[in-house]
Design an enzyme around this catalytic site. Sequence first.
Site, PDB file in Angstrom:
ATOM      1  N   HIS A  20      41.248  44.500  35.415  1.00 12.22           N
ATOM      2  CA  HIS A  20      40.586  45.686  34.867  1.00 12.22           C
ATOM      3  C   HIS A  20      41.616  46.725  34.437  1.00 12.22           C
ATOM      4  O   HIS A  20      41.546  47.269  33.328  1.00 12.22           O
ATOM      5  CB  HIS A  20      39.651  46.299  35.913  1.00 12.22           C
ATOM      6  CG  HIS A  20      38.322  45.626  36.037  1.00 12.22           C
ATOM      7  ND1 HIS A  20      38.192  44.304  36.385  1.00 12.22           N
ATOM      8  CD2 HIS A  20      37.056  46.100  35.855  1.00 12.22           C
ATOM      9  CE1 HIS A  20      36.904  43.990  36.428  1.00 12.22           C
ATOM     10  NE2 HIS A  20      36.197  45.057  36.098  1.00 12.22           N
ATOM     11  N   ARG A  47      42.597  39.785  47.809  1.00 12.73           N
ATOM     12  CA  ARG A  47      41.632  40.846  47.509  1.00 12.73           C
ATOM     13  C   ARG A  47      41.173  41.461  48.829  1.00 12.73           C
ATOM     14  O   ARG A  47      41.008  40.746  49.828  1.00 12.73           O
ATOM     15  CB  ARG A  47      40.448  40.312  46.711  1.00 12.73           C
ATOM     16  CG  ARG A  47      40.794  39.983  45.259  1.00 12.73           C
ATOM     17  CD  ARG A  47      39.549  39.647  44.466  1.00 12.73           C
ATOM     18  NE  ARG A  47      39.874  39.209  43.109  1.00 12.73           N
ATOM     19  CZ  ARG A  47      39.933  40.006  42.054  1.00 12.73           C
ATOM     20  NH1 ARG A  47      39.682  41.303  42.196  1.00 12.73           N
ATOM     21  NH2 ARG A  47      40.216  39.521  40.857  1.00 12.73           N
ATOM     22  N   HIS A  97      40.395  45.469  44.674  1.00  8.32           N
ATOM     23  CA  HIS A  97      41.854  45.454  44.563  1.00  8.32           C
ATOM     24  C   HIS A  97      42.501  46.396  45.560  1.00  8.32           C
ATOM     25  O   HIS A  97      41.884  47.374  45.999  1.00  8.32           O
ATOM     26  CB  HIS A  97      42.296  45.864  43.153  1.00  8.32           C
ATOM     27  CG  HIS A  97      42.044  44.829  42.109  1.00  8.32           C
ATOM     28  ND1 HIS A  97      42.734  43.639  42.063  1.00  8.32           N
ATOM     29  CD2 HIS A  97      41.170  44.808  41.064  1.00  8.32           C
ATOM     30  CE1 HIS A  97      42.298  42.925  41.028  1.00  8.32           C
ATOM     31  NE2 HIS A  97      41.349  43.607  40.429  1.00  8.32           N
ATOM     32  N   ARG A 114      38.248  50.447  41.326  1.00 11.30           N
ATOM     33  CA  ARG A 114      38.562  49.099  41.822  1.00 11.30           C
ATOM     34  C   ARG A 114      38.916  49.119  43.310  1.00 11.30           C
ATOM     35  O   ARG A 114      38.592  48.187  44.044  1.00 11.30           O
ATOM     36  CB  ARG A 114      39.721  48.498  41.017  1.00 11.30           C
ATOM     37  CG  ARG A 114      39.487  48.420  39.529  1.00 11.30           C
ATOM     38  CD  ARG A 114      38.236  47.640  39.206  1.00 11.30           C
ATOM     39  NE  ARG A 114      38.418  46.218  39.446  1.00 11.30           N
ATOM     40  CZ  ARG A 114      37.428  45.340  39.516  1.00 11.30           C
ATOM     41  NH1 ARG A 114      36.178  45.728  39.403  1.00 11.30           N
ATOM     42  NH2 ARG A 114      37.669  44.059  39.728  1.00 11.30           N
TER      43      ARG A 114
END
Length: 339
Positions: A114, A79, A167, A161
């Site tokens: 997501h 991440r 991400h 995101r």
Amino acid sequence: METVYTQGIWMAERLQQRTMSQENMWQLVTHIGDPKAAFLLVFPFTYFISKRAGVAVLWVAAISEWLNLVFKWMLFGERPYWWIAESRLFINNQPNIHQFSSTCETGPGSPSGHAMVTAAVWWVVVSSLGSYLHSRTHSVMLSAAPYLLYVVMLVAVGISRIFILAHFPHQVIAGSITGFILGIFLSRRVPEGRPLLFFFSLSVGLLLGTVMLHAGLRQLGIDLSWSIALAKKWCSRAEWVRLDSAPFSSLTRDCGALLGLGLAQYWKPGGWPLRLAPRALSLAISSMGLYHVNRLPLPVRPPGLFYGLFFVKFVMVPQVVMVLVPGLVHLVTHRRRND
């Protein structure tokens, strides 16, 4: 992969610099794209318009999120918010980026949950709406409109995101493509009307199978809690690292929802016969009920108790939407008509 990750960091920096004034909007979009929203928002809204579509939404949400968990354990994706520090590539050239309250998710990053769950769940919604519009209007333009909104939503969720550093761009793209494929595949295999034993076996099978996979990988020396340690180490604020974003929370949510779906169809196989106004009332009451169910505080110690109660919470979601609230509304409206 270092080049891909590095380019993703600089893209996130440019995105934050150019759209920081829209921070609240991106935070809202990322919450709408949260897999939890599929269970608590999209499912009840869809169910009171079309029962089959509502069941399909819950089914697709649970299976796609479970698959996302398995993919993450296999792919070990980083991440951005922790990779920046762990990579040690930016010591002399630190990017000007910020973390947010929804940044510090604890699972591995690839593919984006997501994006994947949003793509799968909303495909059920837009394909149903597109088919309905085409059958009613025979207009190609009108029937194509939901699919255009679908693309816009996926792009918005993906950007959100990247913006919050949850991400990298390639993880969002991978999640969107995988979710789109799953949405098409799973929406054609909705277990509507299946016996309770099917859902019980599926829920227990997924739960035990995933736990066994976790234990087996640990026996092989693979530490699946590596991402949780990094999240706690590099998150700007300790309170942003929440247990409900941990991988096992996703697992218990999915298994609980599947068992709850089976119980709801067992208690009331055909659902309650409601007209338009009672459906709208049921949607409003269900939404309020699920809001308060979601806000129920759960003890985080010991973790086993938390996960057990989290499982029960999502077993209740289909009961509230499909059985309890519609039954209550049907009882009240039926009595009034008889009076």
